[in-house]
Write a protein that holds these residues in place. Structure first.
Motif, short mmCIF file in Angstrom:
data_model
loop_
_atom_site.label_atom_id
_atom_site.label_comp_id
_atom_site.label_asym_id
_atom_site.label_seq_id
_atom_site.Cartn_x
_atom_site.Cartn_y
_atom_site.Cartn_z
N ALA A 199 1.94 -1.38 8.32
CA ALA A 199 0.59 -1.48 7.77
C ALA A 199 -0.25 -0.28 8.19
CB ALA A 199 -0.07 -2.77 8.24
N ALA A 200 -1.04 0.23 7.23
CA ALA A 200 -1.94 1.34 7.53
C ALA A 200 -3.31 0.77 7.89
CB ALA A 200 -2.03 2.27 6.32
N GLY A 201 -3.54 0.54 9.18
CA GLY A 201 -4.79 -0.06 9.60
C GLY A 201 -4.77 -1.57 9.45
N TYR A 202 -5.94 -2.14 9.21
CA TYR A 202 -6.07 -3.60 9.11
C TYR A 202 -5.62 -4.06 7.73
CZ TYR A 202 -8.18 -8.23 9.22
OH TYR A 202 -8.38 -9.59 9.19
N ALA A 203 -4.53 -4.83 7.70
CA ALA A 203 -3.96 -5.28 6.43
C ALA A 203 -3.34 -6.67 6.62
CB ALA A 203 -2.91 -4.30 5.94
N PRO A 204 -4.18 -7.71 6.69
CA PRO A 204 -3.68 -9.06 7.01
C PRO A 204 -2.67 -9.58 5.99
CG PRO A 204 -5.95 -9.15 6.21
CD PRO A 204 -5.64 -7.71 6.45
N LEU A 205 -2.87 -9.31 4.72
CA LEU A 205 -1.95 -9.82 3.71
C LEU A 205 -0.63 -9.06 3.75
CD1 LEU A 205 -1.68 -11.88 1.47
CD2 LEU A 205 -2.66 -10.23 -0.13
N TYR A 206 -0.69 -7.75 3.94
CA TYR A 206 0.55 -6.97 4.01
C TYR A 206 1.36 -7.34 5.25
CZ TYR A 206 3.79 -3.05 4.08
OH TYR A 206 4.94 -2.28 4.09
N ASN A 207 0.67 -7.65 6.35
CA ASN A 207 1.38 -8.02 7.58
C ASN A 207 2.22 -9.28 7.39
OD1 ASN A 207 0.57 -5.87 9.19
ND2 ASN A 207 -1.33 -6.88 9.80
N LEU A 208 1.75 -10.19 6.52
CA LEU A 208 2.55 -11.39 6.23
C LEU A 208 3.86 -11.02 5.55
CD1 LEU A 208 -0.18 -13.87 4.90
CD2 LEU A 208 0.92 -13.86 7.15
N ILE A 209 3.83 -9.99 4.70
CA ILE A 209 5.04 -9.54 4.02
C ILE A 209 5.90 -8.71 4.96
CG2 ILE A 209 5.89 -8.24 2.02
CD1 ILE A 209 3.13 -8.71 0.72
N TYR A 210 5.24 -7.95 5.83
CA TYR A 210 5.95 -7.04 6.73
C TYR A 210 6.64 -7.78 7.88
CZ TYR A 210 6.59 -3.04 9.90
OH TYR A 210 7.12 -2.08 10.73
N ALA A 211 6.06 -8.90 8.28
CA ALA A 211 6.55 -9.61 9.47
C ALA A 211 8.02 -10.01 9.39
CB ALA A 211 5.68 -10.83 9.74
N PRO A 212 8.51 -10.58 8.26
CA PRO A 212 9.92 -10.99 8.22
C PRO A 212 10.89 -9.83 8.41
CG PRO A 212 8.70 -12.01 6.42
CD PRO A 212 7.81 -10.97 7.03
N GLY A 213 10.51 -8.63 8.01
CA GLY A 213 11.36 -7.46 8.21
C GLY A 213 12.52 -7.39 7.24
N LEU A 214 12.29 -6.86 6.07
CA LEU A 214 13.35 -6.69 5.08
C LEU A 214 14.35 -5.64 5.55
CD1 LEU A 214 11.39 -6.61 1.69
CD2 LEU A 214 12.73 -8.50 2.61
N HIS A 215 15.60 -5.82 5.15
CA HIS A 215 16.61 -4.81 5.42
C HIS A 215 16.19 -3.52 4.70
CE1 HIS A 215 20.47 -2.66 5.25
NE2 HIS A 215 20.81 -3.39 6.30
N PRO A 216 16.40 -2.35 5.32
CA PRO A 216 15.94 -1.10 4.70
C PRO A 216 16.40 -0.91 3.26
CG PRO A 216 16.61 -0.68 6.95
CD PRO A 216 16.93 -2.12 6.67
N ILE A 217 17.66 -1.18 2.96
CA ILE A 217 18.15 -0.97 1.59
C ILE A 217 17.48 -1.95 0.63
CG2 ILE A 217 20.12 -2.54 1.72
CD1 ILE A 217 20.08 0.92 0.06
N VAL A 218 17.19 -3.16 1.11
CA VAL A 218 16.49 -4.14 0.28
C VAL A 218 15.06 -3.67 0.01
CG1 VAL A 218 15.67 -6.53 0.13
CG2 VAL A 218 17.91 -6.04 1.10
N ALA A 219 14.41 -3.11 1.03
CA ALA A 219 13.04 -2.61 0.87
C ALA A 219 12.98 -1.48 -0.15
CB ALA A 219 12.50 -2.14 2.22
N VAL A 220 13.96 -0.58 -0.11
CA VAL A 220 13.99 0.55 -1.05
C VAL A 220 14.23 0.06 -2.47
CG1 VAL A 220 15.19 2.67 -1.68
CG2 VAL A 220 14.73 2.18 0.73
N ILE A 221 15.21 -0.82 -2.64
CA ILE A 221 15.52 -1.34 -3.98
C ILE A 221 14.33 -2.13 -4.53
CG2 ILE A 221 17.00 -2.94 -5.27
CD1 ILE A 221 19.30 -2.10 -3.44
N THR A 222 13.67 -2.92 -3.67
CA THR A 222 12.49 -3.67 -4.10
C THR A 222 11.38 -2.74 -4.57
OG1 THR A 222 13.01 -5.45 -2.53
CG2 THR A 222 10.77 -5.37 -3.39
N ALA A 223 11.19 -1.65 -3.85
CA ALA A 223 10.18 -0.66 -4.24
C ALA A 223 10.51 -0.08 -5.61
CB ALA A 223 10.10 0.44 -3.20
N MET A 224 11.76 0.27 -5.83
CA MET A 224 12.18 0.81 -7.13
C MET A 224 11.91 -0.17 -8.26
SD MET A 224 15.86 2.62 -6.38
CE MET A 224 16.18 2.69 -8.14
N LEU A 225 12.30 -1.42 -8.04
CA LEU A 225 12.14 -2.44 -9.08
C LEU A 225 10.67 -2.71 -9.36
CD1 LEU A 225 14.94 -5.00 -8.08
CD2 LEU A 225 14.96 -3.36 -9.98
#
Length: 328
Positions: A37-63
């Motif tokens: 998270a870049a600074g205060y981002a309460p909603l993003y932290n909820l998504i960030y907390a579980p910790g996606l596998h790097p390859i899953v994060a990249v593919i999700t970004a592409m999609l």
């Protein structure tokens, strides 16, 4: 390559997927975890907390970028801002969104909400304004986007310009806007009040909003040249857009301005991000329209046939932009 756009849908999809594969080949080969998270981002932290596998994060970004590109393309076609059966807006959106992206990030997710805001604000009838429910929804979405990436509150600047364009001057419009902005934050503040850290929430928000500055980073010379090329094309396309805006109908003008105005918010966000290298994601949606008008201009303009060298020059420029996006 420009001749494919507007003619063969299958060929356009192939070109789009090939471009995405080229731009994301390096991130896929060296997959990075989700950006913090870049600074205060309460909603993003909820998504960030579980910790996606790097390859899953990249593919999700592409999609997500592809889905956002197709959604924006559909919006532009349905409001007659761009021709039917033309995926150029999707290609240009994906190009700018992918140029500086390496994985799933707060900016990427917040930009998707910007598309939903555009969907609410675009005119689809003979009325040249929008109802109060859409004003409320737009304001609430701006607040939600800021919970993913706090500087997205600068979208208020873009909304105010759109409000002037739609003549939303009454006190009811301002009250609805304020209520929409407060609604998500009232829920957030209620939660923090219950858990006992409301003061910390206020402090982090104030620190994030006051963290203005001019930030620059180091980058290789080739990447710098590529970034400058993309910025230059964006600038030229916007000048071309404003130059020819008066040639269109009033409804077209209002919708087009709605799509392009987030560019102003993007400029403001740069003071919370890096001024250089520029995060082109903030300008992806405006460029999808202005760039399409630049590359897919009619063959006749002011009674003269477009010269072959003009078409070839635009085709070469489009290829250079793709190469620049890969290098960035």
């Amino acid at each position: 390559m420009l001749r494919l756009f507007g003619n063969s849908t299958i060929a356009q999809v192939i070109v789009l997927l090939a471009a995405m594969a080229l731009m994301w080949a390096r991130p896929l080969a060296n997959a990075l975890p989700m950006a913090p998270a870049a600074g205060y981002a309460p909603l993003y932290n909820l998504i960030y907390a579980p910790g996606l596998h790097p390859i899953v994060a990249v593919i999700t970004a592409m999609l997500l970028i592809l889905i956002g590109g197709f959604a924006l393309n559909l919006m532009l076609v349905r409001t007659s801002l761009t021709p039917q059966n033309n995926l150029m807006p999707c290609l240009l959106y994906c190009l700018f969104m992918s140029a500086t992206a390496t994985t799933l990030s707060p900016m990427l997710l917040a930009n998707l909400i910007t598309l939903v805001i555009m969907h609410l604000l675009l005119l689809r009838s003979t009325l040249l304004s929008i109802p109060h429910d859409k004003i409320f929804g737009t304001a609430a979405l701006i607040s939600i986007a800021s919970m993913l990436y706090l500087p997205m509150l600068t979208l208020l600047i873009a909304y105010l310009l759109v409000a002037v364009n739609y003549r939303l001057y009454s006190w009811r419009d301002w009250i609805v806007l304020l209520l929409g902005l407060l609604a998500p934050y009232l829920l957030l503040w209620a939660y923090h009040f219950i858990v006992g850290d409301l003061q910390e929430c206020f402090t982090l928000t104030a620190e994030g909003l006051s963290d203005l500055g001019v930030h620059t980073g180091r980058m290789p010379l080739l990447s710098m040249i590529a970034s400058v090329l993309l910025i230059a094309v964006l600038t030229v396309s916007l000048f071309n857009f404003w130059h020819h805006l008066g040639e269109k109908t009033v409804a077209w003008q209002k919708n087009a301005v709605t799509v392009v105005m987030p560019f102003v918010a993007g400029l403001a966000v740069l003071f919370y991000s890096h001024l250089f290298p520029v995060n082109l994601q903030f300008f992806a949606a405006p460029f999808a329209l202005s760039g399409t008008l630049l590359f897919a201009a009619p063959s006749r303009h002011y009674g003269r046939q477009r010269r072959p060298w003009h078409t070839w020059g635009l085709e070469i420029l489009l290829v250079l932009m793709l190469i620049a996006a890969i290098i960035c």
